[in-house]
Write a protein that holds these residues in place. Structure first.
Motif, PDB file in Angstrom:
ATOM      1  N   ILE A 147      -9.380  39.851 -68.667  1.00  0.00           N
ATOM      2  CA  ILE A 147     -10.596  39.475 -67.689  1.00  0.00           C
ATOM      3  C   ILE A 147     -10.478  40.383 -66.217  1.00  0.00           C
ATOM      4  CG2 ILE A 147     -11.523  37.685 -66.520  1.00  0.00           C
ATOM      5  CD1 ILE A 147     -10.303  35.862 -69.182  1.00  0.00           C
ATOM      6  N   GLN A 148      -9.227  39.890 -65.780  1.00  0.00           N
ATOM      7  CA  GLN A 148      -8.936  40.411 -64.692  1.00  0.00           C
ATOM      8  C   GLN A 148      -8.138  41.580 -64.642  1.00  0.00           C
ATOM      9  OE1 GLN A 148      -8.755  37.461 -61.544  1.00  0.00           O
ATOM     10  NE2 GLN A 148     -10.527  37.482 -61.212  1.00  0.00           N
ATOM     11  N   ALA A 149      -7.928  42.795 -63.849  1.00  0.00           N
ATOM     12  CA  ALA A 149      -6.597  43.597 -63.736  1.00  0.00           C
ATOM     13  C   ALA A 149      -6.715  43.971 -62.025  1.00  0.00           C
ATOM     14  CB  ALA A 149      -6.792  44.901 -64.518  1.00  0.00           C
ATOM     15  N   ASP A 150      -5.615  44.318 -61.521  1.00  0.00           N
ATOM     16  CA  ASP A 150      -5.519  44.618 -59.894  1.00  0.00           C
ATOM     17  C   ASP A 150      -4.734  45.946 -59.982  1.00  0.00           C
ATOM     18  OD1 ASP A 150      -2.724  43.801 -59.896  1.00  0.00           O
ATOM     19  OD2 ASP A 150      -3.240  41.748 -59.135  1.00  0.00           O
ATOM     20  N   GLN A 151      -4.564  46.194 -58.738  1.00  0.00           N
ATOM     21  CA  GLN A 151      -3.850  47.273 -58.319  1.00  0.00           C
ATOM     22  C   GLN A 151      -2.382  47.358 -58.361  1.00  0.00           C
ATOM     23  OE1 GLN A 151      -4.408  47.813 -53.965  1.00  0.00           O
ATOM     24  NE2 GLN A 151      -4.749  45.622 -53.986  1.00  0.00           N
ATOM     25  N   TYR A 152      -1.746  46.383 -58.752  1.00  0.00           N
ATOM     26  CA  TYR A 152      -0.245  46.143 -58.844  1.00  0.00           C
ATOM     27  C   TYR A 152       0.153  46.234 -60.518  1.00  0.00           C
ATOM     28  CZ  TYR A 152      -1.609  44.139 -54.338  1.00  0.00           C
ATOM     29  OH  TYR A 152      -1.674  43.967 -52.864  1.00  0.00           O
ATOM     30  N   GLY A 153      -0.736  46.370 -61.331  1.00  0.00           N
ATOM     31  CA  GLY A 153      -0.451  46.258 -62.577  1.00  0.00           C
ATOM     32  C   GLY A 153      -0.264  44.660 -63.144  1.00  0.00           C
ATOM     33  N   ASN A 154      -0.867  44.108 -62.582  1.00  0.00           N
ATOM     34  CA  ASN A 154      -1.004  42.478 -63.281  1.00  0.00           C
ATOM     35  C   ASN A 154      -2.298  42.528 -63.993  1.00  0.00           C
ATOM     36  OD1 ASN A 154       1.175  41.903 -61.414  1.00  0.00           O
ATOM     37  ND2 ASN A 154      -0.309  41.376 -59.690  1.00  0.00           N
ATOM     38  N   ILE A 155      -2.244  41.576 -64.927  1.00  0.00           N
ATOM     39  CA  ILE A 155      -3.372  41.278 -65.631  1.00  0.00           C
ATOM     40  C   ILE A 155      -3.724  39.693 -65.592  1.00  0.00           C
ATOM     41  CG2 ILE A 155      -3.483  43.065 -67.121  1.00  0.00           C
ATOM     42  CD1 ILE A 155      -2.139  41.203 -69.120  1.00  0.00           C
TER      43      ILE A 155
ATOM     44  N   ASP B  17      -6.778  36.501 -59.994  1.00  0.00           N
ATOM     45  CA  ASP B  17      -6.483  35.170 -59.481  1.00  0.00           C
ATOM     46  C   ASP B  17      -5.328  34.449 -60.132  1.00  0.00           C
ATOM     47  OD1 ASP B  17      -9.137  35.319 -58.513  1.00  0.00           O
ATOM     48  OD2 ASP B  17     -10.125  34.210 -60.006  1.00  0.00           O
ATOM     49  N   VAL B  18      -4.848  34.801 -61.344  1.00  0.00           N
ATOM     50  CA  VAL B  18      -3.714  34.236 -61.833  1.00  0.00           C
ATOM     51  C   VAL B  18      -2.851  35.578 -62.488  1.00  0.00           C
ATOM     52  CG1 VAL B  18      -2.634  32.965 -63.544  1.00  0.00           C
ATOM     53  CG2 VAL B  18      -4.560  32.071 -62.120  1.00  0.00           C
ATOM     54  N   ILE B  19      -1.653  35.839 -62.206  1.00  0.00           N
ATOM     55  CA  ILE B  19      -0.729  36.607 -62.944  1.00  0.00           C
ATOM     56  C   ILE B  19      -0.360  36.198 -64.219  1.00  0.00           C
ATOM     57  CG2 ILE B  19       1.022  38.244 -62.935  1.00  0.00           C
ATOM     58  CD1 ILE B  19       1.148  37.896 -59.838  1.00  0.00           C
ATOM     59  N   THR B  20      -1.328  36.445 -65.247  1.00  0.00           N
ATOM     60  CA  THR B  20      -0.987  35.950 -66.601  1.00  0.00           C
ATOM     61  C   THR B  20       0.375  36.839 -67.034  1.00  0.00           C
ATOM     62  OG1 THR B  20      -3.196  35.696 -67.361  1.00  0.00           O
ATOM     63  CG2 THR B  20      -1.577  35.537 -69.150  1.00  0.00           C
ATOM     64  N   GLY B  21       0.378  38.203 -66.667  1.00  0.00           N
ATOM     65  CA  GLY B  21       1.432  39.059 -67.039  1.00  0.00           C
ATOM     66  C   GLY B  21       1.316  40.202 -65.896  1.00  0.00           C
ATOM     67  N   THR B  22       2.499  41.003 -66.131  1.00  0.00           N
ATOM     68  CA  THR B  22       2.544  42.366 -65.112  1.00  0.00           C
ATOM     69  C   THR B  22       3.509  43.469 -65.641  1.00  0.00           C
ATOM     70  OG1 THR B  22       3.088  43.057 -63.018  1.00  0.00           O
ATOM     71  CG2 THR B  22       4.140  41.063 -63.899  1.00  0.00           C
ATOM     72  N   ARG B  23       3.135  44.570 -65.365  1.00  0.00           N
ATOM     73  CA  ARG B  23       3.931  45.541 -66.049  1.00  0.00           C
ATOM     74  C   ARG B  23       5.451  45.482 -65.350  1.00  0.00           C
ATOM     75  NH1 ARG B  23       4.744  49.696 -69.704  1.00  0.00           N
ATOM     76  NH2 ARG B  23       5.436  51.585 -68.836  1.00  0.00           N
ATOM     77  N   TYR B  24       5.384  44.866 -64.104  1.00  0.00           N
ATOM     78  CA  TYR B  24       6.680  44.263 -63.611  1.00  0.00           C
ATOM     79  C   TYR B  24       7.628  45.893 -63.083  1.00  0.00           C
ATOM     80  CZ  TYR B  24      10.653  41.911 -62.112  1.00  0.00           C
ATOM     81  OH  TYR B  24      11.791  41.258 -61.370  1.00  0.00           O
ATOM     82  N   LEU B  25       8.000  46.684 -64.035  1.00  0.00           N
ATOM     83  CA  LEU B  25       8.693  47.836 -63.954  1.00  0.00           C
ATOM     84  C   LEU B  25       7.767  49.018 -64.142  1.00  0.00           C
ATOM     85  CD1 LEU B  25      11.682  46.927 -66.189  1.00  0.00           C
ATOM     86  CD2 LEU B  25      11.763  46.611 -63.680  1.00  0.00           C
ATOM     87  N   ILE B  26       7.458  49.788 -63.103  1.00  0.00           N
ATOM     88  CA  ILE B  26       6.411  50.957 -63.045  1.00  0.00           C
ATOM     89  C   ILE B  26       6.864  52.067 -63.125  1.00  0.00           C
ATOM     90  CG2 ILE B  26       4.301  51.412 -61.966  1.00  0.00           C
ATOM     91  CD1 ILE B  26       3.869  48.576 -60.863  1.00  0.00           C
TER      92      ILE B  26
END
Lengths: 298, 285, 285, 298
Positions: B107-115, B163-172
């Motif tokens: 639904i949303q994705a940001d510049q940090y690799g969060n979804i 708005d909410v970090i459901t998940g993230t790439r974390y290791l980029i």
């Protein structure tokens, strides 16, 4: 000693599922949910359940809409291409249904932990996810005693009851599945009691012919219920596909809480055989089975 | 010489672009039924990546099949080389970081690799309750590449911070990935406007390719966070005539991959039309 | 009325005694190929415990079969209701404490519920290197009952303290078992002399039954640790004529269960004789 | 792109197994060990291996006797009814072969941990066992971060190579098994490289007919070798039984280190086809297969 017979009727589920139970619901996406049992839960007016699903759809939406849940644990609930799940959205956005949204692997690993009798299992989990922060009762950091690596511990999940749908069983409770299994097997291991609806109950001789299709041993099964098309309107791969036509109808009914009440009246609050006629009977069953067979490889 | 198609949909363009992400021999994972991703993987499998191993539902290494709206699960099941449970999948693919590609959407994705697949708004007072992430929050870290596809490139989707970090790439970055036991690979988003990639924690997404007719400004003005805009950005390679033919005649004759691109009010009609064709195909319409 | 057999071997007596440990509906686990235990479980299954669930090799809930020295594995496999890996077995039975009985044997056993299958002597300078415990060191805690069988009741086997604790029941009394999440059940040893049981950490093994012709002194003098000797000890129930008939004609026509009781120098000859009968049965001798 | 072909010859194993490797050996008890590969290891004079087995028998005894091992990790090694394993006993009692004796569940869970990329997994382990005390590098206490319960952490085991024997495979490496699987599947998940010997290599069409028999996916297989009767003298259930007659002969040879050398000369140091003739050729194969088929249910 007679050979034990675990075959019950749909109405027998109240011997196992009680008000307030935590119920793990098998199936995944639009496939393999134990829908006949779900409808029977609604018919039986069982209340205050906590539903546990990994990837749920109409199973969860229906239970929510019918008012059977007091809490929901899930990683995903959606009607997929048909849209977001309407009752699920309404209940959370408008009515404040309490819920635990857990990442998918944490639900699976939590069920695994429940099944193997450990209070947690570690993995290289979802560091950085807000869900970890919001639900600390399901996630803790843990350090490996050998390497010092920081891992995430997923908490064990132990349902009171697991309900799944499968292809066939013998009366002693050996369960065969031939398609998508989702987390059904892990739910059966983790739960204290288990009910399985099946397309057909067969003599044990049929089970012995193909032991490699048996996925749950009899000692993990408390009740078997014959319910043909029992996953409808979801699929039972590879035997029948989900019923897209009925799901479109469901989405219309579920568009508002008022019209959804009518869905429950028109489809759920009647004997299961009448449900099967209401959704199109033998002709619709033939269509769904034929579609499942007519696949083309490239 | 390649003959590029003159007539193709944006869905077909995204589909062939996503197909290029599949390398021969890759382990490719499908979660929810996402027609565009299915069409991409099957196209890759019957063209440049016959040794890829496709996983969907319980089916492992299934044969490429003709896509339909309603038969993906039975097709994968009936054509599989092996069947497993989600736990076996975790034990063989996800936890090990053995997956190469699993295209996700969000639904949303940001510049940090969060979804964000959870809620729009505050978590406890959602404006929109989304479906949740299923396994995506975890596997986007574990798989070699994090590939996302977004049919509607806009500031609604590409927000500065989800708005909410459901998940993230974390290791980029490659180094941090290798150090933590995962294979290095980029975050790459394929949208209806462009292809953009992020490879290091401290660097922004970079526009790699612009779809035919799209300008860099179009991307920048529809993205809610800063992008690296190279001085010269190549055009996304168009689908070839053969790719379009394969998609329309072999892989996806019902046109399922275009479903996501239909405007809201046309979707139901399009869906009913596809379903009617499926009924016709089995002689029941 | 029961007709007790006049003619039976000590192996047959131990076999029917062990069979009584199986209750209808029990989950019964077999590890290594131990003919006496196999014969017991199969006898139980075709008589008083038809709803028991027998597990051996990969086979789950296998049909009772005619035992042979060489065909147990294919018989279990061909008659199974389900096949699984050792990990699935752990996940469904062992770790959960769902097993009821898995009769084990051991080089040494002591008064504390310890077993030694590792070495006789010092661990780093063994006089005898034993086979190791496989899963036994762990499952003797997890299963409901810890059942051992010992064809040679002697002070060599029943020692005050085992040289090496390969494994131990660990949780003995009902209270401590329940508190730790396991079902309560006794430690019970079936030997060529008697049946003896330990039910509490602080209480010794008690002689429950003496085999016909055996006196309590015989047991005491052949046991390297103190026993509780009740003032009156019942005789072990003899095999019935029907049980002996079933064993000899149906369950174990090759006499595999007596193998463990043959003196060292007779064993090879007995084995060759059994194998020759197997060849004859398929027309190859 | 051509479809990849992983089929190799026995002599190709040296491309994967190197001196000094940690090699996990599939099979269990007297069943399903990859004996043709084991013999080829000896023929190829591969040295200084660390063998990992859960429940081993002649596979381990043969490797020890032939001098291929520098270390052994095991929970059980025995010739079962035929007696203790002679070379295993001699090497430990007389020659001080270094070894790690680990409880069976710790080996299985250790392999599971290796396969799922975590450095440990917790369980309600063998508290009170001396093996825990002797091998702290494989066992540590760990406290559950949710409940405070003390558990045992089993250390991950990551073999360099796993070798197993199976019934059939296609050339891409999808592996089918129909009998005892032991910990073969867990070894294949945990290892860095994997070699599978099979009774027969078949077209993929044969695999697709019975996907429920496929136990290892192609991406967990690096080399497939066709080796009929490749588990001999152990079994390949339910297709052939172990060769009791050959094992009795083996036990005679293995009674002393000297006569065992002769076993290696007479049976191992020759091409695999000649081994199969030496053990009785087609007639013996027929006996072992017939016995596996002739079972009687009560």
């Amino acid at each position: 000693m007679p050979i034990e017979n675990k075959v019950g009727k749909l109405s027998d589920i109240t011997k196992i599922i009680k008000d307030g139970d935590k119920v793990a619901i098998g199936g995944s996406w639009l496939g393999g949910h134990p829908m006949a049992i779900i409808r029977e839960i609604i018919r039986s007016k069982i209340k205050d359940l906590t539903a546990i699903t990994v990837v749920g759809s109409i199973d969860i939406d229906l239970l929510i809409g019918a008012g059977c849940l007091k809490r929901l644990m899930f990683s995903f609930v959606s009607m997929e291409a048909f849209g977001l799940a309407p009752n699920f959205r309404r209940a959370i956005e408008k009515e404040g249904l309490p819920y635990d949204e857990i990442t998918g692997l944490a639900v699976i690993i939590g069920l695994e932990a429940g099944g193997r009798n450990v209070p947690f299992l570690p993995y290289r989990g979802p560091f950085g996810s807000d869900l970890v922060k919001y639900r600390p009762e399901f996630y803790k950091n843990i350090k490996c005693p050998f390497t010092g690596e920081e891992l995430i511990a997923a908490a064990a999940i132990v349902p009171d009851v697991a309900i799944i749908h499968a292809v066939r069983a013998d009366k002693t409770g050996n369960i065969q599945m031939e398609g998508t299994t989702g987390t059904d097997i892990e739910m059966m291991r983790a739960a204290k009691k288990r009910i399985v609806s099946v397309e057909e109950v067969v003599p044990s001789e049929e089970i012995w012919k193909h032991p490699e299709k048996t996925k749950v041993p009899k000692f993990q099964v408390d009740m078997v219920i014959e319910a043909p098309l029992g996953a409808h309107p979801t699929s039972c791969a590879p035997h029948y596909v989900f019923d897209a036509w009925h799901i479109m109808k469901y989405m219309e009914y579920a568009a508002s809480a008022e019209t959804f009440k009518k869905y429950v009246q028109d489809y759920v609050m009647k004997p299961e055989w009448e449900y099967l006629e209401a959704i199109g009977g033998m002709r619709q069953a033939s269509i769904l089975r034929r579609l499942a067979r007519e696949v083309k490889f490239l | 010489m390649k003959q590029y198609a003159k007539d193709y949909t944006v869905g077909e363009l995204m589909c062939v672009t996503l197909a290029k992400e599949i390398e021969d021999g890759d382990v490719v994972v499908l979660g929810s039924f996402t027609p565009l991703a299915y069409a991409s993987y099957i196209l890759a499998k019957i063209t440049h990546a016959p040794n890829s191993c496709l996983l969907a539902y319980a089916a492992v290494d299934f044969r490429p099949f003709q896509l339909s709206f309603i038969r993906a699960e039975s097709s994968a099941t009936r054509g599989s080389a092996l069947m497993w449970t989600m736990l076996e999948d975790l034990n063989s693919v996800h936890l090990k970081g053995r997956g190469d590609v699993e295209a996700i959407s969000s639904i949303q994705a940001d510049q940090y690799g969060n979804i964000n697949l959870s809620v729009v708004g505050e978590y406890d007072r959602p404006k929109l309750r989304g479906p949740g992430g299923a396994g995506a929050p975890e596997v986007i870290k574990m798989h070699r590449k994090m590939i996302g596809y977004f049919p509607g490139h806009s500031k609604m989707t590409f927000v500065p911070k989800v708005d909410v970090i459901t998940g993230t790439r974390y290791l980029i970055g490659a180094q941090e990935r290798i150090k933590s036991g995962y294979r290095p690979g980029p975050i790459r988003y394929i949208t209806n406007l462009c292809v953009m990639t992020k490879e290091e924690r401290d660097k922004p997404f970079r526009i790699d390719f612009l779809h035919p007719g799209v300008k860099a400004e179009d991307v920048v003005s529809n993205t809610g966070f800063p992008l690296e805009v190279p001085s010269s950005i190549p055009e996304t390679e168009k689908p070839t005539e053969e790719q379009v033919r394969l998609l329309r005649e072999e892989v996806d004759p019902y046109g399922t991959l275009n479903f996501d691109f239909k405007p809201g009010k046309e979707r139901l009609g399009y869906l009913k039309e596809m379903l009617n064709k499926e009924l016709q195909a089995i002689g029941y319409a």
